[in-house]
Scaffold this active site. Structure first.
Site, mmCIF file in Angstrom:
data_model
loop_
_atom_site.group_PDB
_atom_site.id
_atom_site.type_symbol
_atom_site.label_atom_id
_atom_site.label_comp_id
_atom_site.label_asym_id
_atom_site.label_seq_id
_atom_site.Cartn_x
_atom_site.Cartn_y
_atom_site.Cartn_z
ATOM 1 N N GLU A 51 0.822 -1.162 -0.066
ATOM 2 C CA GLU A 51 0.078 -0.011 0.181
ATOM 3 C C GLU A 51 1.022 1.476 0.044
ATOM 4 O OE1 GLU A 51 -3.192 -1.855 3.397
ATOM 5 O OE2 GLU A 51 -2.155 -0.083 3.563
ATOM 6 N N CYS A 81 3.188 8.518 1.549
ATOM 7 C CA CYS A 81 3.437 7.478 2.632
ATOM 8 C C CYS A 81 3.691 6.152 1.938
ATOM 9 C CB CYS A 81 2.133 7.552 3.612
ATOM 10 S SG CYS A 81 2.415 6.190 4.967
ATOM 11 N N CYS A 118 5.763 -7.231 7.383
ATOM 12 C CA CYS A 118 6.764 -6.788 8.454
ATOM 13 C C CYS A 118 7.024 -7.805 9.481
ATOM 14 C CB CYS A 118 6.387 -5.464 9.191
ATOM 15 S SG CYS A 118 7.611 -4.752 10.369
ATOM 16 N N CYS A 133 4.943 -5.720 16.210
ATOM 17 C CA CYS A 133 4.245 -4.967 16.991
ATOM 18 C C CYS A 133 2.710 -5.423 17.152
ATOM 19 C CB CYS A 133 4.335 -3.662 16.491
ATOM 20 S SG CYS A 133 5.930 -3.123 16.372
ATOM 21 N N CYS A 190 -0.406 -3.687 15.470
ATOM 22 C CA CYS A 190 -0.167 -3.272 13.912
ATOM 23 C C CYS A 190 -0.747 -4.234 13.025
ATOM 24 C CB CYS A 190 1.429 -2.801 13.733
ATOM 25 S SG CYS A 190 1.526 -2.641 11.938
ATOM 26 N N CYS A 193 -1.955 1.850 8.774
ATOM 27 C CA CYS A 193 -0.948 0.756 8.228
ATOM 28 C C CYS A 193 -1.308 -0.601 7.934
ATOM 29 C CB CYS A 193 0.277 1.008 9.386
ATOM 30 S SG CYS A 193 1.555 -0.138 8.906
HETATM 31 N N1 SAH Z 1 8.093 -0.020 10.918
HETATM 32 C C1 SAH Z 1 7.978 1.500 11.121
HETATM 33 C C2 SAH Z 1 7.169 2.164 10.036
HETATM 34 C C3 SAH Z 1 5.833 1.797 9.658
HETATM 35 S S1 SAH Z 1 4.668 1.837 10.819
HETATM 36 C C4 SAH Z 1 7.525 2.009 12.581
HETATM 37 O O1 SAH Z 1 6.984 0.996 13.121
HETATM 38 O O2 SAH Z 1 7.887 3.123 12.876
HETATM 39 C C5 SAH Z 1 4.352 3.645 10.885
HETATM 40 C C6 SAH Z 1 3.628 3.995 12.391
HETATM 41 O O3 SAH Z 1 2.525 3.543 12.393
HETATM 42 C C7 SAH Z 1 4.592 3.520 13.414
HETATM 43 O O4 SAH Z 1 4.562 4.633 14.323
HETATM 44 C C8 SAH Z 1 3.430 2.607 13.899
HETATM 45 O O5 SAH Z 1 3.965 2.438 15.499
HETATM 46 C C9 SAH Z 1 2.137 3.230 13.473
HETATM 47 N N2 SAH Z 1 1.155 2.201 13.877
HETATM 48 C C10 SAH Z 1 1.094 0.818 13.406
HETATM 49 N N3 SAH Z 1 -0.049 0.481 13.596
HETATM 50 C C11 SAH Z 1 -0.760 1.224 14.182
HETATM 51 C C12 SAH Z 1 -2.333 1.257 14.783
HETATM 52 N N4 SAH Z 1 -2.965 0.520 14.649
HETATM 53 N N5 SAH Z 1 -2.702 2.367 15.374
HETATM 54 C C13 SAH Z 1 -1.849 3.539 15.440
HETATM 55 N N6 SAH Z 1 -0.602 3.604 14.991
HETATM 56 C C14 SAH Z 1 -0.150 2.468 14.420
HETATM 57 FE FE1 SF4 Z 2 6.333 -3.286 11.741
HETATM 58 FE FE2 SF4 Z 2 3.766 -2.422 12.137
HETATM 59 FE FE3 SF4 Z 2 6.043 -2.670 14.049
HETATM 60 FE FE4 SF4 Z 2 6.174 -0.803 12.257
HETATM 61 S S1 SF4 Z 2 4.448 -0.777 13.715
HETATM 62 S S2 SF4 Z 2 7.767 -1.991 12.945
HETATM 63 S S3 SF4 Z 2 5.222 -1.835 10.526
HETATM 64 S S4 SF4 Z 2 5.040 -4.151 12.919
#
Ligand code: SAH
Ligand code: SF4
Length: 366
Positions: free
Chosen positions: A94, A107, A114, A118, A121, A353
């Site tokens: 995306e 973006c 990934c 996390c 996410c 994301c």
């Molecule tokens: N992997 C990198 C960049 C991609 S994620 C990172 O983790 O920074 C981009 C941002 O979206 C990150 O700050 C991540 O913590 C946030 N993010 C991911 N899932 C989310 C969610 N469900 N709600 C709010 N922020 C989220």
């Molecule tokens: Fe990966 Fe999502 Fe964690 Fe960013 S927030 S490092 S995309 S798992």
């Protein structure tokens, strides 16, 4: 198509070697590079100053089409556009375009899925499929830039005599889509070098933001490279114990190490560091944790983005209520730490994301 050379995957030097290897003069690389990254040419036929024979060879031996748009969604306001692309191997990624009054921000994804895990996410919930190539990262920007330019050209035709076409249709890039950019260092860095190259797209490094989960060796490497790219660190917790629950990979990188690498980055580049903090109801949103966060960031030139959690189908975690978000940001403000509550742009088109892809591929578990 498999054995064709993907032109966006080549560095300037590799392109130059390819063309001189074909017996072309040295200046040809400059011309083709200009067509790719300045004129944003979508085909070889439009490359007017390239001899026909070379255009034909390019079209049989190389490839410009790395991304096929599958679904495009526009938010109700029309300011946010999300594109789901299919890659040559059938995987999907995306990209999101956000229009503001003074800039147009893309973006961009750096991996298919990934592997950082996390818990909150959508991308992390699906695991890692593979890294993107440099060309697949660059092509996302070029696709969106072409779209913007097309609309601008249409508008300028209507408003005769007034050219509205921007030099940088995509004026800012955030590496904040799917994937962890520092876990795909080589391709990510090559893409950054391509897009900042003054012979082509020529984007200022200050207009690029790389968001990382906090991979310490990668941050140190960025500091050594010395490009003034903005660094955003996804913190989500001010202590190791809570952070390791939300962001499992942080077990390999203590907060003390992370903060020391981040401080070094800030000192080397002079850039203000952004910290991202997803506020999760009852998990990381207490005022005590806000005070700990303020203490952790004290003395650093920084900014905190507070993002009320975007709920995902794979987790029961919920966003903090508005009053808690305000109280949390109030504690930071009192401690002199600037913060903003980030608007959830494009929430109606699942611009969170990894969410559109998750729905499309049917891996949503309800
Ligand atoms: N992997 C990198 C960049 C991609 S994620 C990172 O983790 O920074 C981009 C941002 O979206 C990150 O700050 C991540 O913590 C946030 N993010 C991911 N899932 C989310 C969610 N469900 N709600 C709010 N922020 C989220
Ligand atoms: Fe990966 Fe999502 Fe964690 Fe960013 S927030 S490092 S995309 S798992």
């Amino acid at each position: 198509m498999e054995d064709r050379i993907a032109l966006y995957d080549l560095t300037y030097r590799q392109l130059s070697e390819l063309l001189t290897g074909w017996g072309e003069p040295r200046f040809r690389a400059d011309q083709v590079w200009h067509w790719l990254y300045n004129s944003l040419a979508g085909d070889f036929a439009s490359m007017a100053n390239i001899p026909k024979a070379l255009r034909e060879r390019l079209s049989t031996e190389t490839e410009l089409q790395l991304l096929t748009p599958l679904t495009e969604l526009e938010s109700a306001s029309g300011q946010t556009r999300k594109v789901l692309f299919r890659l040559p191997d059938g995987n999907t990624i995306e990209s999101v375009l956000m229009r503001y009054h003074d800039r147009r921000t893309a973006c961009i994804s750096t991996q298919v899925g990934c592997g950082m895990g996390c818990v909150f996410c959508a991308t992390g919930q699906g695991g890692l499929a593979r890294n993107l190539s440099a060309g697949e990262i660059v092509a996302q920007v070029i696709y969106l830039a072409r779209e913007i330019r097309r609309v601008q050209l249409e508008q300028s035709t209507f408003q005769a005599g007034r050219s509205q076409v921007a030099v940088h249709p995509v004026s800012n890039i955030v590496l904040m889509g799917m994937g962890e950019p520092l876990a795909n260092w080589a391709a990510t860095w090559q893409a950054i070098e391509t897009l900042t190259d003054s012979r082509g797209y020529n984007l200022g490094a200050r207009r690029i933001t790389l968001s990382t989960v906090g991979l310490v060796p990668g941050i140190r490497r960025m500091a050594q490279e010395g490009l003034p790219i903005n660094l955003a660190v996804s913190l989500h917790a001010p202590n190791d114990e809570l952070r390791s629950q939300l962001v499992p990979v942080s077990r390999n990188h203590s907060l003390a190490d992370l903060m020391s690498a981040v401080r070094e980055y800030g000192q080397k580049t002079g850039r203000r560091i952004t910290f991202e903090y997803a506020l999760i109801a009852g998990v990381n949103d207490s005022l005590e944790l806000a005070r700990d966060l303020a203490a952790l960031l004290g003395g650093l030139l920084c900014h905190v983005n507070l993002i009320p959690l975007n709920p995902t189908p794979g987790s029961a975690l919920q966003p903090s209520p508005r009053e808690q978000v305000d109280a949390f940001s109030g504690v930071l403000e009192a401690a002199g730490i600037p913060s903003t509550v980030r608007m959830r742009r494009g929430i109606d088109i699942e611009a969170g994301c990894g969410q559109l892809r998750q729905r499309q591929s049917g891996i949503v578990v309800k």
